[in-house]
Design an enzyme around this catalytic site. Sequence first.
Site, PDB file in Angstrom:
ATOM      1  N   GLU A  83       9.803   9.019   3.972  1.00 19.73           N
ATOM      2  CA  GLU A  83       9.346   8.626   2.632  1.00 19.73           C
ATOM      3  C   GLU A  83       9.685   9.650   1.551  1.00 19.73           C
ATOM      4  O   GLU A  83       8.908  10.574   1.297  1.00 19.73           O
ATOM      5  CB  GLU A  83       7.829   8.383   2.638  1.00 19.73           C
ATOM      6  CG  GLU A  83       7.310   7.940   1.265  1.00 19.73           C
ATOM      7  CD  GLU A  83       5.802   7.708   1.214  1.00 19.73           C
ATOM      8  OE1 GLU A  83       5.130   7.918   2.249  1.00 19.73           O
ATOM      9  OE2 GLU A  83       5.313   7.320   0.145  1.00 19.73           O
TER      10      GLU A  83
ATOM     11  N   LYS B 192      10.845   4.463   3.602  1.00 18.46           N
ATOM     12  CA  LYS B 192       9.792   4.064   2.653  1.00 18.46           C
ATOM     13  C   LYS B 192      10.107   4.780   1.356  1.00 18.46           C
ATOM     14  O   LYS B 192      10.187   6.015   1.325  1.00 18.46           O
ATOM     15  CB  LYS B 192       8.424   4.473   3.203  1.00 18.46           C
ATOM     16  CG  LYS B 192       7.289   4.325   2.185  1.00 18.46           C
ATOM     17  CD  LYS B 192       5.928   4.404   2.845  1.00 18.46           C
ATOM     18  CE  LYS B 192       4.832   4.379   1.791  1.00 18.46           C
ATOM     19  NZ  LYS B 192       3.514   4.100   2.347  1.00 18.46           N
TER      20      LYS B 192
HETATM   21  P1  13P Z   1       0.902   3.726  -2.701  1.00 17.66           P
HETATM   22  O1  13P Z   1       1.371   2.366  -2.286  1.00 17.66           O
HETATM   23  O2  13P Z   1      -0.485   3.769  -3.214  1.00 17.66           O
HETATM   24  O3  13P Z   1       1.906   4.404  -3.584  1.00 17.66           O
HETATM   25  O4  13P Z   1       0.850   4.604  -1.395  1.00 17.66           O
HETATM   26  C1  13P Z   1       1.937   4.682  -0.625  1.00 17.66           C
HETATM   27  C2  13P Z   1       1.850   5.848   0.241  1.00 17.66           C
HETATM   28  O5  13P Z   1       2.718   6.670   0.272  1.00 17.66           O
HETATM   29  C3  13P Z   1       0.737   5.978   1.133  1.00 17.66           C
HETATM   30  O6  13P Z   1       1.315   6.095   2.412  1.00 17.66           O
END
Ligand code: 13P
Length: 354
Positions: free
Chosen positions: A199, A241
């Site tokens: 991510e 992600k």
């Molecule tokens: P949000 O969808 O609130 O941005 O959170 C994503 C996140 O990284 C939590 O794992």
Amino acid sequence: MWLCFVYLLDAEHTGGAMQSISKIDEQLRMTANAMVSHDKGLLAMDESVATCNKRLAKQGIPQTVETRRRWRELMVTTPSLQESISAVILFDETIRQQTTDGKPFAQFLTDAGIIPGIKVDTGATEMARHPGEKITEGLDGLRLRLAEYAGMGARFAKWRAVISIGNGIPSHGCIEANASALARYAALCQETGVVPVVEPEIIMDGEHSMQQCFDVSEKVLRTVFKELYHQRVMLEGMILKTNMVLPGLSCPKQESTDDVADATVQCMLRAVPAALPGIAFLSGGQSSEQASARLNAINIRYKSHTPWALSFSFARAIQQPAMGIWNGREENVAAAQKALQHRAKCNLLARRGL
Ligand code: 13P
């Protein structure tokens, strides 16, 4: 003869090792594919204690271990959650907690047909000599922690790097350091048979334009995939992600939903290899409706034209309405679960692009 015996032993050993490596690879591929199949997506409920407390405080709900457990129990036990949600991201505190009936959350999810996963980074801290920038920590001892989490039922993990756009940032040093940490984390996950959710998040805060977000996202993603290659991460056994390509929250020009969809997919097409099974977008502070509408536009316009699934991994955009309704009260649990179910279903439909 002795040499021959050694050779045979060695061949057997190598063969065995190769076999077990490919078994792990097969397991990684299957898990990663299951996480993005049937138009379902991820529910992120992996907020750290501090972040969860902040959200509870905003609603005037007491911030204790027990209220956090009850909030997480409400989400995990939402009826029919598995119809829209393929996987749930837990936090260290949560994976060690149980339902009121005494079932560990990870077990409850597995029994419901939902894949449990775990956030394994230990948070983003100020980066030395890089004012305004952050580096995500958590590599120390990660191999052992991953083995422990896998033993508790986690089949995937998550590591979040945060990149801000501002005056002179992000710097090359910040992007490189975060990408390198993401890739080292991902390799450790795959060694353990745990699917890495990689991510890199470009933060929405700021006055930057959508074009600036596009350029930074492309650069960050290209760097991340270069590092993943260097660390021998198998792309078929991981999930990306990341953020949608959006104008900064304080940017005077806010593009239309369709423009956001076009920019987002164009950026992904430039920087994300086709071998990846799926991209799960984070909501990043968009309202629940906005996040779903943009995901819907992305899928209406591109669903059958991209090599990867275009999915979601939302925390705030799924949780927020439900938390407001719950308000820490037992009598509101059913109504809050309905709201959670509704948001999850909206995102399932958005993935279908209807
Ligand atoms: P949000 O969808 O609130 O941005 O959170 C994503 C996140 O990284 C939590 O794992």
